[in-house]
Design an enzyme around this catalytic site. Sequence first.
Site, PDB file in Angstrom:
ATOM      1  N   TYR A 186       0.832  -1.199   0.000  1.00 51.94           N
ATOM      2  CA  TYR A 186       0.000   0.000   0.000  1.00 51.94           C
ATOM      3  C   TYR A 186       0.875   1.261   0.000  1.00 51.94           C
ATOM      4  O   TYR A 186       1.485   1.620   1.009  1.00 51.94           O
ATOM      5  CB  TYR A 186      -0.965   0.003   1.197  1.00 51.94           C
ATOM      6  CG  TYR A 186      -1.938  -1.173   1.213  1.00 51.94           C
ATOM      7  CD1 TYR A 186      -2.110  -1.975   0.081  1.00 51.94           C
ATOM      8  CD2 TYR A 186      -2.678  -1.489   2.345  1.00 51.94           C
ATOM      9  CE1 TYR A 186      -2.986  -3.051   0.087  1.00 51.94           C
ATOM     10  CE2 TYR A 186      -3.560  -2.570   2.354  1.00 51.94           C
ATOM     11  CZ  TYR A 186      -3.696  -3.343   1.217  1.00 51.94           C
ATOM     12  OH  TYR A 186      -4.567  -4.415   1.222  1.00 51.94           O
TER      13      TYR A 186
ATOM     14  N   HIS B 105       0.273 -11.956   0.725  1.00 55.03           N
ATOM     15  CA  HIS B 105      -0.770 -11.120   0.098  1.00 55.03           C
ATOM     16  C   HIS B 105      -1.569 -11.884  -0.968  1.00 55.03           C
ATOM     17  O   HIS B 105      -2.769 -11.701  -1.101  1.00 55.03           O
ATOM     18  CB  HIS B 105      -0.126  -9.863  -0.500  1.00 55.03           C
ATOM     19  CG  HIS B 105      -1.039  -8.688  -0.567  1.00 55.03           C
ATOM     20  ND1 HIS B 105      -0.617  -7.399  -0.439  1.00 55.03           N
ATOM     21  CD2 HIS B 105      -2.369  -8.599  -0.761  1.00 55.03           C
ATOM     22  CE1 HIS B 105      -1.655  -6.577  -0.552  1.00 55.03           C
ATOM     23  NE2 HIS B 105      -2.725  -7.289  -0.747  1.00 55.03           N
TER      24      HIS B 105
HETATM   25  N1  LIG Z   1      -5.839  -8.764   0.699  1.00 53.40           N
HETATM   26  C1  LIG Z   1      -6.130  -8.121  -0.409  1.00 53.40           C
HETATM   27  O1  LIG Z   1      -5.758  -8.515  -1.511  1.00 53.40           O
HETATM   28  C2  LIG Z   1      -6.941  -6.860  -0.313  1.00 53.40           C
HETATM   29  C3  LIG Z   1      -7.529  -6.304  -1.463  1.00 53.40           C
HETATM   30  C4  LIG Z   1      -8.308  -5.143  -1.326  1.00 53.40           C
HETATM   31  C5  LIG Z   1      -8.463  -4.563  -0.080  1.00 53.40           C
HETATM   32  N2  LIG Z   1      -7.840  -5.096   1.029  1.00 53.40           N
HETATM   33  C6  LIG Z   1      -7.970  -4.488   2.373  1.00 53.40           C
HETATM   34  O2  LIG Z   1      -9.358  -4.316   2.658  1.00 53.40           O
HETATM   35  C7  LIG Z   1      -9.618  -2.926   2.922  1.00 53.40           C
HETATM   36  C8  LIG Z   1     -11.030  -2.560   2.518  1.00 53.40           C
HETATM   37  O3  LIG Z   1     -11.259  -2.777   1.152  1.00 53.40           O
HETATM   38  P1  LIG Z   1     -11.367  -1.590   0.091  1.00 53.40           P
HETATM   39  O4  LIG Z   1     -10.570  -0.434   0.538  1.00 53.40           O
HETATM   40  O5  LIG Z   1     -11.043  -2.204  -1.222  1.00 53.40           O
HETATM   41  O6  LIG Z   1     -12.924  -1.238   0.006  1.00 53.40           O
HETATM   42  P2  LIG Z   1     -14.126  -0.993   1.058  1.00 53.40           P
HETATM   43  O7  LIG Z   1     -13.654  -1.013   2.439  1.00 53.40           O
HETATM   44  O8  LIG Z   1     -15.210  -1.926   0.661  1.00 53.40           O
HETATM   45  O9  LIG Z   1     -14.591   0.484   0.644  1.00 53.40           O
HETATM   46  C9  LIG Z   1     -13.830   1.614   0.926  1.00 53.40           C
HETATM   47  C10 LIG Z   1     -14.588   2.854   0.442  1.00 53.40           C
HETATM   48  O10 LIG Z   1     -15.813   2.952   1.156  1.00 53.40           O
HETATM   49  C11 LIG Z   1     -15.959   4.259   1.725  1.00 53.40           C
HETATM   50  N3  LIG Z   1     -16.642   4.093   3.030  1.00 53.40           N
HETATM   51  C12 LIG Z   1     -16.164   3.491   4.151  1.00 53.40           C
HETATM   52  N4  LIG Z   1     -17.090   3.486   5.116  1.00 53.40           N
HETATM   53  C13 LIG Z   1     -18.192   4.101   4.611  1.00 53.40           C
HETATM   54  C14 LIG Z   1     -19.471   4.405   5.119  1.00 53.40           C
HETATM   55  N5  LIG Z   1     -19.825   4.078   6.385  1.00 53.40           N
HETATM   56  N6  LIG Z   1     -20.360   5.053   4.315  1.00 53.40           N
HETATM   57  C15 LIG Z   1     -20.025   5.384   3.044  1.00 53.40           C
HETATM   58  N7  LIG Z   1     -18.824   5.123   2.491  1.00 53.40           N
HETATM   59  C16 LIG Z   1     -17.906   4.485   3.270  1.00 53.40           C
HETATM   60  C17 LIG Z   1     -14.569   4.803   1.857  1.00 53.40           C
HETATM   61  O11 LIG Z   1     -14.554   6.193   1.728  1.00 53.40           O
HETATM   62  P3  LIG Z   1     -14.274   7.189   2.984  1.00 53.40           P
HETATM   63  O12 LIG Z   1     -12.798   7.158   3.241  1.00 53.40           O
HETATM   64  O13 LIG Z   1     -14.775   8.490   2.474  1.00 53.40           O
HETATM   65  O14 LIG Z   1     -15.061   6.682   4.140  1.00 53.40           O
HETATM   66  C18 LIG Z   1     -13.861   4.141   0.658  1.00 53.40           C
HETATM   67  O15 LIG Z   1     -14.058   4.924  -0.504  1.00 53.40           O
HETATM   68  C19 LIG Z   1      -8.508  -2.209   2.157  1.00 53.40           C
HETATM   69  O16 LIG Z   1      -8.347  -0.879   2.572  1.00 53.40           O
HETATM   70  C20 LIG Z   1      -7.338  -3.104   2.472  1.00 53.40           C
HETATM   71  O17 LIG Z   1      -6.854  -2.870   3.791  1.00 53.40           O
HETATM   72  C21 LIG Z   1      -7.116  -6.260   0.926  1.00 53.40           C
END
Ligand SMILES: NC(=O)c1ccc[n+]([C@@H]2O[C@H](COP(=O)([O-])OP(=O)(O)OC[C@H]3O[C@@H](n4cnc5c(N)ncnc54)[C@H](OP(=O)(O)O)[C@@H]3O)[C@@H](O)[C@H]2O)c1
Length: 280
Positions: A50, A109
């Site tokens: 990241y 990962h």
């Molecule tokens: N292991 C892997 O391969 C892998 C892959 C992808 C992700 N990840 C991990 O999983 C985490 C989460 O996944 P993601 O970042 O892909 O997507 P997510 O958590 O599904 O969505 C994040 C988005 O949702 C918004 N959000 C969060 N809470 C909210 C709420 N209560 N109401 C409205 N909008 C909201 C955030 O914006 P705001 O900041 O404006 O709230 C951001 O734009 C990542 O950050 C990472 O740590 C791991």
Amino acid sequence: MVQLGKENLFPIGIGTWHMGDSPSKRNQEIEALRYGLENGIEVIDTAEMYGEGNSENLIGEAIKDIKREDIYLISKFYPFHAQEPELERSLENSLERLGTDYLDLYLLHWKSSTPLEETIESLEKYVKDGRIRNWGVSNFDTADVEGMWKLKGGENCTANQVLYNMASRGIEYDLLPAQKEKSLPTIAYSPIAQGDTRGDNIAGNKVLQKIAEQHNATIFQIMLAWTIRHHDVLAIPQSSNKKHIQENIDAQSIKLSEEELQLIEKEFPAPKRKKPLDII
Ligand SMILES: NC(=O)c1ccc[n+]([C@@H]2O[C@H](COP(=O)([O-])OP(=O)(O)OC[C@H]3O[C@@H](n4cnc5c(N)ncnc54)[C@H](OP(=O)(O)O)[C@@H]3O)[C@@H](O)[C@H]2O)c1
């Protein structure tokens, strides 16, 4: 609460992908992380990938005045670092950026061309010397976890982190049942489908809108409550917005009724056959 190894944890953490990349957002992001940790969040998820260390650096700054044992820190290493000496260097760099001397959970990962047995052997060594408390994997499908369990030390895997949300339920077909049988916990990434930006149009769903209204909640909170509904999945929504983080924390106490779960099932049905693992 959700059990991860020996730990009982608040079932909603904070993901940090893309955080720490923009200097103008830095203060807001640090405040958001601190706010979450001060209000019930325990798990912070990051990775060396990241921002090539930006996210870990940001977290290091955010947590420097917080008691280390109050935080459950997860980081991940690149598959092309899954072999020593790269693996040990990755771990040391992550620890330094995070300003800590141990990780609670260290994840591969995604699948690597390095034989997993070799990676496990190194990870077990870091568990013994205290630099990590647990290790796990990410983006492993059913055949992958089953292969892992056959390897020496494979049963010590503490979690599999995979994509899981209402609009992406493929893992329910055979991965979740297989993990349940072996008591391998699941960490759900992208639990709110990246803020519904993946073309699923979840926020526009009338049935969900009604359920959200009934709970005086947002659709994103309903998505989170749904993801953790069986108390065996930990969700890690990313947010740098204090209001959203509070909403995500509050989602933990939303209990969906049987009737509501059935309505959701009709709109977003569980898979009836094997699907390839969704990966972002
Ligand atoms: N292991 C892997 O391969 C892998 C892959 C992808 C992700 N990840 C991990 O999983 C985490 C989460 O996944 P993601 O970042 O892909 O997507 P997510 O958590 O599904 O969505 C994040 C988005 O949702 C918004 N959000 C969060 N809470 C909210 C709420 N209560 N109401 C409205 N909008 C909201 C955030 O914006 P705001 O900041 O404006 O709230 C951001 O734009 C990542 O950050 C990472 O740590 C791991």
